[in-house]
Each structure stands twice: as structure tokens, then as C-alpha cells.
Design a protein around this motif. Structure first.
Motif, PDB file in Angstrom:
ATOM      1  N   MET A  42      71.812  49.649  41.942  1.00 23.64           N
ATOM      2  CA  MET A  42      70.745  49.774  42.944  1.00 23.64           C
ATOM      3  C   MET A  42      69.467  49.124  42.416  1.00 23.64           C
ATOM      4  O   MET A  42      69.221  49.124  41.213  1.00 23.64           O
ATOM      5  N   SER A  43      68.645  48.609  43.279  1.00 26.30           N
ATOM      6  CA  SER A  43      67.423  47.931  42.821  1.00 26.30           C
ATOM      7  C   SER A  43      66.385  48.960  42.397  1.00 26.30           C
ATOM      8  O   SER A  43      66.492  50.141  42.710  1.00 26.30           O
ATOM      9  N   ALA A  44      65.384  48.495  41.662  1.00 26.77           N
ATOM     10  CA  ALA A  44      64.413  49.424  41.080  1.00 26.77           C
ATOM     11  C   ALA A  44      63.463  49.984  42.128  1.00 26.77           C
ATOM     12  O   ALA A  44      63.093  49.296  43.075  1.00 26.77           O
ATOM     13  N   GLN A  45      63.101  51.247  41.932  1.00 28.49           N
ATOM     14  CA  GLN A  45      62.142  51.898  42.814  1.00 28.49           C
ATOM     15  C   GLN A  45      60.726  51.546  42.376  1.00 28.49           C
ATOM     16  O   GLN A  45      59.850  51.303  43.188  1.00 28.49           O
ATOM     17  N   LEU A  46      60.560  51.531  41.060  1.00 26.79           N
ATOM     18  CA  LEU A  46      59.260  51.184  40.479  1.00 26.79           C
ATOM     19  C   LEU A  46      59.505  50.126  39.411  1.00 26.79           C
ATOM     20  O   LEU A  46      60.313  50.317  38.516  1.00 26.79           O
ATOM     21  N   GLU A  47      58.805  49.021  39.546  1.00 32.20           N
ATOM     22  CA  GLU A  47      59.010  47.892  38.629  1.00 32.20           C
ATOM     23  C   GLU A  47      57.671  47.501  38.044  1.00 32.20           C
ATOM     24  O   GLU A  47      56.766  47.110  38.784  1.00 32.20           O
ATOM     25  N   ILE A  48      57.588  47.586  36.732  1.00 30.30           N
ATOM     26  CA  ILE A  48      56.326  47.248  36.086  1.00 30.30           C
ATOM     27  C   ILE A  48      56.578  46.094  35.153  1.00 30.30           C
ATOM     28  O   ILE A  48      57.477  46.163  34.308  1.00 30.30           O
ATOM     29  N   SER A  49      55.824  45.002  35.324  1.00 33.28           N
ATOM     30  CA  SER A  49      56.067  43.907  34.392  1.00 33.28           C
ATOM     31  C   SER A  49      54.775  43.351  33.806  1.00 33.28           C
ATOM     32  O   SER A  49      53.818  43.077  34.517  1.00 33.28           O
ATOM     33  N   ASN A  50      54.801  43.262  32.496  1.00 37.47           N
ATOM     34  CA  ASN A  50      53.707  42.665  31.721  1.00 37.47           C
ATOM     35  C   ASN A  50      52.333  43.230  32.030  1.00 37.47           C
ATOM     36  O   ASN A  50      51.351  42.499  32.088  1.00 37.47           O
ATOM     37  N   LEU A  51      52.273  44.520  32.246  1.00 41.03           N
ATOM     38  CA  LEU A  51      51.014  45.165  32.585  1.00 41.03           C
ATOM     39  C   LEU A  51      50.038  45.076  31.412  1.00 41.03           C
ATOM     40  O   LEU A  51      50.406  45.287  30.262  1.00 41.03           O
ATOM     41  N   HIS A  52      48.789  44.789  31.735  1.00 40.80           N
ATOM     42  CA  HIS A  52      47.786  44.507  30.730  1.00 40.80           C
ATOM     43  C   HIS A  52      46.473  45.172  31.099  1.00 40.80           C
ATOM     44  O   HIS A  52      46.081  45.134  32.261  1.00 40.80           O
ATOM     45  N   LYS A  53      45.809  45.799  30.130  1.00 44.44           N
ATOM     46  CA  LYS A  53      44.488  46.359  30.419  1.00 44.44           C
ATOM     47  C   LYS A  53      43.581  46.317  29.202  1.00 44.44           C
ATOM     48  O   LYS A  53      43.973  46.733  28.114  1.00 44.44           O
ATOM     49  N   ARG A  54      42.382  45.809  29.411  1.00 43.79           N
ATOM     50  CA  ARG A  54      41.369  45.793  28.350  1.00 43.79           C
ATOM     51  C   ARG A  54      40.216  46.690  28.759  1.00 43.79           C
ATOM     52  O   ARG A  54      39.846  46.763  29.920  1.00 43.79           O
ATOM     53  N   PHE A  55      39.633  47.406  27.784  1.00 41.69           N
ATOM     54  CA  PHE A  55      38.348  48.086  27.989  1.00 41.69           C
ATOM     55  C   PHE A  55      37.382  47.467  26.997  1.00 41.69           C
ATOM     56  O   PHE A  55      37.410  47.831  25.826  1.00 41.69           O
ATOM     57  N   GLY A  56      36.586  46.520  27.441  1.00 42.52           N
ATOM     58  CA  GLY A  56      35.713  45.816  26.501  1.00 42.52           C
ATOM     59  C   GLY A  56      36.576  45.116  25.473  1.00 42.52           C
ATOM     60  O   GLY A  56      37.430  44.311  25.820  1.00 42.52           O
ATOM     61  N   GLY A  57      36.390  45.428  24.186  1.00 40.95           N
ATOM     62  CA  GLY A  57      37.160  44.775  23.142  1.00 40.95           C
ATOM     63  C   GLY A  57      38.520  45.421  22.913  1.00 40.95           C
ATOM     64  O   GLY A  57      39.402  44.840  22.294  1.00 40.95           O
ATOM     65  N   LEU A  58      38.690  46.636  23.432  1.00 42.25           N
ATOM     66  CA  LEU A  58      39.918  47.387  23.174  1.00 42.25           C
ATOM     67  C   LEU A  58      41.015  46.998  24.155  1.00 42.25           C
ATOM     68  O   LEU A  58      40.811  47.032  25.358  1.00 42.25           O
ATOM     69  N   VAL A  59      42.171  46.607  23.619  1.00 40.30           N
ATOM     70  CA  VAL A  59      43.307  46.360  24.502  1.00 40.30           C
ATOM     71  C   VAL A  59      44.088  47.661  24.614  1.00 40.30           C
ATOM     72  O   VAL A  59      44.738  48.097  23.675  1.00 40.30           O
ATOM     73  N   ALA A  60      43.976  48.331  25.773  1.00 38.27           N
ATOM     74  CA  ALA A  60      44.563  49.664  25.929  1.00 38.27           C
ATOM     75  C   ALA A  60      46.033  49.586  26.312  1.00 38.27           C
ATOM     76  O   ALA A  60      46.817  50.461  25.971  1.00 38.27           O
ATOM     77  N   VAL A  61      46.398  48.536  27.047  1.00 40.00           N
ATOM     78  CA  VAL A  61      47.798  48.336  27.434  1.00 40.00           C
ATOM     79  C   VAL A  61      48.130  46.858  27.258  1.00 40.00           C
ATOM     80  O   VAL A  61      47.416  45.997  27.752  1.00 40.00           O
ATOM     81  N   LYS A  62      49.217  46.613  26.490  1.00 39.29           N
ATOM     82  CA  LYS A  62      49.550  45.241  26.117  1.00 39.29           C
ATOM     83  C   LYS A  62      50.929  44.883  26.652  1.00 39.29           C
ATOM     84  O   LYS A  62      51.926  45.418  26.205  1.00 39.29           O
ATOM     85  N   SER A  63      50.998  44.012  27.614  1.00 44.89           N
ATOM     86  CA  SER A  63      52.229  43.573  28.290  1.00 44.89           C
ATOM     87  C   SER A  63      53.368  44.595  28.252  1.00 44.89           C
ATOM     88  O   SER A  63      54.370  44.413  27.584  1.00 44.89           O
ATOM     89  N   VAL A  64      53.162  45.641  28.991  1.00 50.88           N
ATOM     90  CA  VAL A  64      54.161  46.704  29.103  1.00 50.88           C
ATOM     91  C   VAL A  64      55.020  46.471  30.341  1.00 50.88           C
ATOM     92  O   VAL A  64      54.496  46.207  31.420  1.00 50.88           O
ATOM     93  N   SER A  65      56.331  46.522  30.157  1.00 55.13           N
ATOM     94  CA  SER A  65      57.244  46.363  31.294  1.00 55.13           C
ATOM     95  C   SER A  65      58.293  47.461  31.255  1.00 55.13           C
ATOM     96  O   SER A  65      58.773  47.829  30.189  1.00 55.13           O
TER      97      SER A  65
END
Ligand SMILES: Nc1ncnc2c1ncn2[C@@H]1O[C@H](COP(=O)(O)OP(=O)(O)OP(=O)(O)O)[C@@H](O)[C@H]1O
Ligand SMILES: [Mg+2]
Lengths: 242, 304
Positions: free
Chosen positions: A1-24
Motif C-alpha cells: 500500500m502507498s504511504a499515508q505520510l511521506e517525509i523526504s529530506n526535511l530541513h530546518k535551521r534556527f539561525g546558525g543551528l541546524v535543528a533538522v538535517k535531511s530527515v526522510s
């Protein structure tokens, strides 16, 4: 079955801090998956990007095949995503019932009046707050506030539920009740992403786990295997224990 | 059942107020007129600012624009059309202001709205001096005090009806929710920006109409009269005194304060703004949720 929730290469910076680094990662329909990791590893930030509370700096979120990456929270909720918050966030001006009614009134199939009240009562009963709809939220103790928040999330009739440490801070008997509740939802076929520090709950609920550390995904797989993984143990306990 | 009794009471009160000018001396019609104006302003103000907790000092910007629209158009268009134009202009202005400011939080919004009132006043003054070469305009409309009073009374009744209907609807629930926590409201599926904008437009349009209806009372109008910031402050204090989160709160605050202000501004014209400021601070500290909430608290305190 296909995915219900698909997360790819999620990225988040807060100023200099990389809080989320290419999460899939993916969640299949009806799966209950644990999202683990030490404090500050970026779990809540991932949830915030899924629900639309925070804009992503890169990557994409797909729900049931539809791209929801750039959508505001009220639009994401219309795709069947609901959540609870790490620190409970009751709306103090509203009664317990009105807190839940709000979700019913603005869900994908909005209802008002008697039809809405029926759903509110049903959800309150489900979480164990039957007959307490008229109380002020400030009268509720901690676990009951958490229950109310769950009822509010469920009232939107979501397909995906994001639970951010919903079981934290409960005493052992309350924890048992909480786990039963989530298992009940699991039985109904709800897709759940569960951020949790309590291993007992993770073992009881999650077939699969994803582990983050310092913004990166460091492990993924069946719960039993992942929790034994030396990389995971090291991330949790530091180098000495590996 | 309770609702129908409340409606019957409200209707009786409205009818009594409507016949009052036929019995009372002219001076008291004037007092009632001013009071009804402020009751409407405070209720309309609370419609948006009460639940959202966005404290707006832009009241006089809309009020003044309403009055000025009448001053400019009263000899050009029939009166009902003039009112319609005023409402339209107020609505468009509220849309523009709302779209550009409702993302501002807390104190920034307060400051912006205060600045807005000043900006509108200066712009109108500049325009009149440099473009139309008129400083001050005359309003020639065949209205006596009680005519204006009846119009305001009708507007007040409509405002209460709108406030009541919103309070019972899902919009009312959403407003209370987003006043508590916008993030939670948004996650429950509420388009926060759109709801705030809608309420701001409704509230501002009513405020504009109060200004428009009251304009004939001055006969002579200039920016410093109709854009007087005291109007914004008085509206705010009245709504806060009674309680901006309740339907009848602004009325409960507006009636005594209007009488007090009438008396004070006659007695102590020079110290009026100091008294106003002191009163404001007193209300915010002693009963931040208004008199009605305070009475509720006291009653509960005695029971337990
Ligand atoms: N709004 C924000 N602004 C700045 N930094 C933030 C913000 N939100 C989170 N962070 C930072 O991002 C990092 C990840 O935080 P996050 O809350 O996602 O961690 P977490 O895995 O949920 O931790 P916990 O288990 O303590 O809840 C932390 O270093 C945190 O300080
Ligand atoms: Mg967290």
C-alpha cells in the motif's frame, strides 16, 4: 500500500543551528511509529513542520499522496492531520466541551449544533471525560488536560495523529490507561507518529521506530532491533556505554 | 425560553429609549445621543478587540473618516447613499489596514493603530489645505438631535444583534479560541487571519457609521474635531470597564463613564486627559476583565 505520510529530506535551521538535517521517512496507513531521540534532537521540530506550525527550509511533506509542505496548519488539518502538543495547550476561555467542539466546527466535515455536540460527547467519553464537557479547563488536572487535548485532536476525525510526548508526566496507572487509549486508536486503523521517551510505551505501541540525534536520522527499523542498536544506545547514553 | 425573555426585555428597553426624546427635555436627548454613540462604539470595538485581545486605538480613524465622508458628500448625494458610501469606505480601509497589520502581535498592533489614526488625520488635513483649499466643512442636513439619536439607536440595536449572533455561531467560538492561543486554533482548522480580518472589517464598518451618523451634529467639521484621539481612548476604557468579552459588558461600562466624562469635561476641561489616563490605569489593575467578571468573581467568592 502507498504511504499515508511521506517525509523526504526535511530541513530546518534556527539561525546558525541546524535543528533538522535531511530527515526522510514514511508511515503506512494504520502504522504506529515511534520517533525517538535525546532532548533537542529535533523531534518536535519535525512534527511542527508536518503540521504546518513551522515552515520548512527544505524537503517535502506528503499526506495521502498530496503535497502539504507549504501549507498553513489550518490547511494541513483539512488533509486529515491532527496533533497534540508537547506542553499541553488547553484553551482556558473555553469549557472542556468547547475545546473539543472547536475541532468539530472547523474540521473537514464541519458540524454545529446538536450533530456537533454528539461528536463532542463521543470523543470525551472515548478519552474518559464523559459528562465533564461543561467544566472549566482550569479545573482539570494534568492527565485530564492531556485527555482533553486528545479528544480535541480526534474530534477532527483525522487519519494521521501526531502525538508529541502525550504520555509524558503520567504516573504508572495513568500511563497504562494512556497506552490502552492509543492501542484502541491503533485498532481503529489510525496512523500515528509518536514522539516518546518512555520505552515501556514505545515497546507496547510501536512496531517500528525512527531515531534522531542532533537533527539527523540515525536509525530506523523494528522497535526491538532499533532499541538494541549500538548507535542508538550511544546517542542516548554517550560514548562510555557503547 | 431564556433567550426570548431577554429579547422581550431588550425590545422593551429599545422602545422606551426610542420614545424618550418625545418626553425628555432637549438637553437630555443630547446626552442620550452621545451615550448611544459611545455604547455603539464600545460594543463594536469589543466585537473585534474583546476576544482577539488586539487592542485597537484606530477607533477614531474610522469614526473620523465616517464623519468626513458625510461632510464631503452631504450636498452631493442623497443621505442614504452618503451613509452607504461611508460604510463602503470604512470597509475598504479596514480591509487594507487589516491585511497589513493583523500579523502584528501585541504592543506593535496598539502602536500601529494609534499611528494610523494620526496618519489619517494628517493626510486629511494636508489634502484639505493643499488640494481642496478648504479647512473645515459645513454639514447641512435637516436633522435635529432626536433624528440623529434614532439613527444611532437603530445602529446600536443592529450592533447588538450582530454581536449576539456572532457569539452564538462557530465564528464566536473560533474568536475566543484564537484569543487564547492562535497556534492551537490554527491546528483545529481555523483560518486565523481570515477570521480576524472579517471581525475587524465588521467592527470598523460600524464604527465608521457611528461617525457618519453623528456628523450632522457638529454642523462645522474639521480634522481636529472628528479625529480627536480621546474618542479612541474613551471607547477603549468603556469596553474594558464593563468587560470586552461579554455582550453587555461595553454597555455597562459606557453608560456610567459617559455620564462621568460629560461631568468631568465640563468641570475640569484642562485636567480631563489626566483623569482619563488615571482611570485607565485603575481599570487595568483593579479589574482587567471588567466589572461584570469582577461581580461574578465576588459572588463565587462568597458562595465558596
Ligand atoms: N522556535 C525555535 N527557535 C529556535 N530554536 C529552536 C526552536 N525550536 C526548537 N529549537 C531548537 O532546535 C533544536 C531541536 O528542538 P526540538 O524541540 O525539535 O527537540 P526535541 O527532539 O523535540 O527535544 P525534546 O525531547 O526536549 O522535546 C533544539 O536545539 C532547540 O533548542
Ligand atoms: Mg520535543
Amino acid at each position: 500500500m502507498s504511504a499515508q505520510l511521506e517525509i523526504s529530506n526535511l530541513h530546518k535551521r534556527f539561525g546558525g543551528l541546524v535543528a533538522v538535517k535531511s530527515v526522510s521517512f514514511d508511515l503506512k496507513p494504520g502504522e504506529v511509529v515511534g520517533l525517538l531521540g535525546p532532548n533537542g534532537s529535533g523531534k518536535t521540530t519535525v512534527m511542527n513542520m508536518i503540521s504546518g506550525a513551522l515552515p520548512c527550509d527544505g524537503g517535502s511533506v506528503r499526506v495521502g499522496g498530496k503535497d502539504v509542505t507549504a501549507l498553513k496548519p489550518h490547511k494541513v488539518s483539512k488533509h486529515g492531520v491532527a496533533r497534540t502538543f508537547q506542553l499541553v495547550r488547553p484553551l482556558p476561555t473555553l469549557t472542556v466541551g468547547e475545546n473539543v467542539l472547536l475541532s468539530v466546527a472547523y474540521s473537514r466535515k464541519p458540524k454545529w449544533g446538536r450533530a456537533a455536540q454528539a461528536i463532542v460527547d463521543e470523543k470525551l467519553e472515548f478519552v474518559g471525560l464523559a459528562g465533564r464537557g461543561d467544566e472549566k479547563v482550569t479545573n482539570l488536572n494534568y492527565i485530564d488536560q492531556k485527555r482533553m487535548e486528545m479528544a480535541r485532536a480526534l474530534a477532527a476525525e483525522p487519519e494521521i495523529l501526531l502525538l508529541d510526548e502525550w504520555l509524558a508526566g503520567l504516573n504508572p496507572s495513568e500511563l497504562r490507561i494512556g497506552i490502552d487509549l492509543v492501542q484502541h486508536l491503533q485498532g481503529q486503523g489510525m496512523t500515528i507518529l509518536l514522539v516518546e521517551h518512555i520505552m515501556e510505551a514505545v515497546r507496547a505501541l510501536c512496531s517500528r521506530c525512527i531515531v534522531m540525534s542532533a537533527g539527523e536520522k540515525i536509525a530506523e527499523g523494528p522497535s526491538a532491533e532499533v532499541l538494541q542498536d549500538p548507535v542508538v544506545i550511544k546517542a542516548y547514553l554517550g560514548d562510555d556505554h557503547a | 425560553m431564556k433567550t426570548s425573555i431577554a429579547f422581550a426585555l431588550a425590545f422593551t428597553a429599545l422602545a422606551l429609549l426610542a420614545v424618550a426624546p418625545l418626553i425628555l427635555p432637549e438637553y437630555w436627548t443630547g446626552v442620550l445621543l452621545g451615550m448611544t454613540g459611545y455604547v455603539t462604539l464600545a460594543t463594536a470595538w469589543a466585537l473585534f478587540s474583546g476576544p482577539t485581545r488586539y487592542v485597537s486605538l484606530a477607533t477614531v480613524a474610522f469614526f473620523g473618516v465616517g464623519a468626513y465622508t458625510v461632510a464631503v458628500l452631504n450636498e452631493v448625494l442623497p443621505y442614504p447613499l452618503v451613509l452607504l458610501c461611508a460604510a463602503g469606505i470604512g470597509m475598504i480601509m479596514a480591509l487594507v489596514v487589516g491585511l497589513s497589520t493583523l500579523r502584528l502581535a501585541g504592543v506593535y498592533f496598539v502602536i500601529f493603530t494609534f499611528g494610523l489614526a494620526e496618519l489619517v488625520r494628517q493626510t486629511v488635513s494636508w489634502w484639505e489645505v493643499n488640494v481642496t483649499y478648504t479647512m473645515g466643512r459645513y454639514v447641512f442636513l435637516p436633522f435635529e438631535g432626536h433624528h440623529i439619536y434614532w439613527q444611532l439607536l437603530a445602529l446600536a440595536a443592529i450592533t447588538f444583534l450582530i454581536a449576539w449572533a456572532i457569539g452564538r455561531s462557530r465564528i464566536g467560538l473560533a474568536l475566543k479560541a484564537l484569543g487564547d492561543d492562535e497556534t492551537v486554533a490554527a491546528h483545529a482548522g481555523i483560518d486565523v487571519t481570515r477570521i480576524k480580518l472579517f471581525l475587524f472589517v465588521v467592527s470598523s464598518t460600524i464604527i465608521t457609521l457611528v461617525g457618519a451618523i453623528q456628523a450632522p451634529r457638529w454642523t462645522y467639521i474639521e480634522p481636529s474635531i472628528v479625529f480627536n484621539p480621546t474618542v479612541s481612548f474613551m471607547t477603549l476604557i468603556m469596553a474594558l470597564l464593563g468587560g470586552a468579552m461579554r455582550l453587555w459588558g461595553p454597555l455597562v461600562g459606557a453608560v456610567p463613564l459617559f455620564l462621568l466624562f460629560e461631568w468631568l469635561s465640563g468641570r475640569f476641561p484642562d485636567h480631563f486627559s489626566i483623569i482619563l489616563g488615571a482611570l485607565f490605569i485603575l481599570i487595568v489593575f483593579v479589574m482587567p476583565n471588567g466589572v461584570l467578571a469582577k461581580i461574578d468573581d465576588l459572588r463565587k467568592g462568597r458562595q465558596s
